[in-house]
Structures are given as structure tokens and as C-alpha cells.
Design a protein around this motif. Structure first.
Motif, PDB file in Angstrom:
ATOM      1  N   PHE A  25       0.835  -1.199   0.000  1.00  0.00           N
ATOM      2  CA  PHE A  25       0.000   0.000   0.000  1.00  0.00           C
ATOM      3  C   PHE A  25       0.869   1.247   0.000  1.00  0.00           C
ATOM      4  CE2 PHE A  25      -2.437   3.405   1.957  1.00  0.00           C
ATOM      5  CZ  PHE A  25      -3.571   3.395   1.149  1.00  0.00           C
ATOM      6  N   GLN A  26       1.966   1.210   0.738  1.00  0.00           N
ATOM      7  CA  GLN A  26       2.886   2.345   0.757  1.00  0.00           C
ATOM      8  C   GLN A  26       3.488   2.572  -0.630  1.00  0.00           C
ATOM      9  OE1 GLN A  26       6.372   1.858   3.197  1.00  0.00           O
ATOM     10  NE2 GLN A  26       6.733   4.038   3.332  1.00  0.00           N
ATOM     11  N   TYR A  29       0.709   4.134  -2.723  1.00  0.00           N
ATOM     12  CA  TYR A  29       0.450   5.512  -2.313  1.00  0.00           C
ATOM     13  C   TYR A  29       1.551   6.452  -2.811  1.00  0.00           C
ATOM     14  CZ  TYR A  29       0.138   9.627   0.655  1.00  0.00           C
ATOM     15  OH  TYR A  29       0.075  10.921   1.103  1.00  0.00           O
ATOM     16  N   VAL A  32       1.315   6.930  -6.683  1.00  0.00           N
ATOM     17  CA  VAL A  32       0.224   7.815  -7.105  1.00  0.00           C
ATOM     18  C   VAL A  32       0.531   9.262  -6.720  1.00  0.00           C
ATOM     19  CG1 VAL A  32      -2.213   8.362  -6.726  1.00  0.00           C
ATOM     20  CG2 VAL A  32      -1.507   6.003  -7.085  1.00  0.00           C
ATOM     21  N   LYS A  33       1.016   9.452  -5.502  1.00  0.00           N
ATOM     22  CA  LYS A  33       1.354  10.800  -5.034  1.00  0.00           C
ATOM     23  C   LYS A  33       2.419  11.437  -5.925  1.00  0.00           C
ATOM     24  CE  LYS A  33       3.331  13.164  -1.084  1.00  0.00           C
ATOM     25  NZ  LYS A  33       4.151  12.987   0.097  1.00  0.00           N
TER      26      LYS A  33
END
Length: 68
Positions: A25-26, A29, A32-33
Motif C-alpha cells: 500500500f505504501q 500511495y 500515485v502521489k
């Protein structure tokens, strides 16, 4: 004794799966960021370390599962 090993294996796998989930997930994230803020050219630099950890965990999963 087999019951204790079964419980330990279940606890290990549960913890392992949650840790790997949060690791991936990191990676997602950060990717995408970084895509939103800096573009695709900088994504690998942003996710390199967490990605290496997640991939190493995948190798450990196979190795440890075979050992059990």
C-alpha cells in the motif's frame, strides 16, 4: 504439539500478510502521489526503497513457506 505449531503458523502468516499489505500500500500511495506531483519520471525514485523491501518480503515468503 501439532496444535501449537498450527497456531504459531497462523499467527505468523496473519502478521506477515498484514505487514506485506501495508508495504505494498505504501508503494502504491507513493507512486500515485509522485505521479500527481512530479510526473512519471520520478516515480521509481520515490518507491525504490519500499519496493525493494516488498520484493524481498516476497522472496522470504517463498523461502520460509518451503521450510515449514
Amino acid at each position: 504439539m501439532a496444535g501449537v505449531l498450527s497456531v504459531l503458523r497462523r499467527i505468523y502468516l496473519t502478521l506477515y500478510n498484514w505487514i506485506v499489505f501495508f508495504g505494498w500500500f505504501q508503494v502504491f500511495y507513493l507512486a500515485v502521489k509522485t505521479l500527481k506531483e512530479s510526473g512519471h519520471e520520478h516515480v521509481y525514485d520515490a518507491v525504490e526503497k519500499p519496493l525493494l523491501l516488498a520484493q524481498t518480503a516476497a522472496i522470504l515468503e517463498v523461502t520460509l513457506t518451503m521450510a515449514m
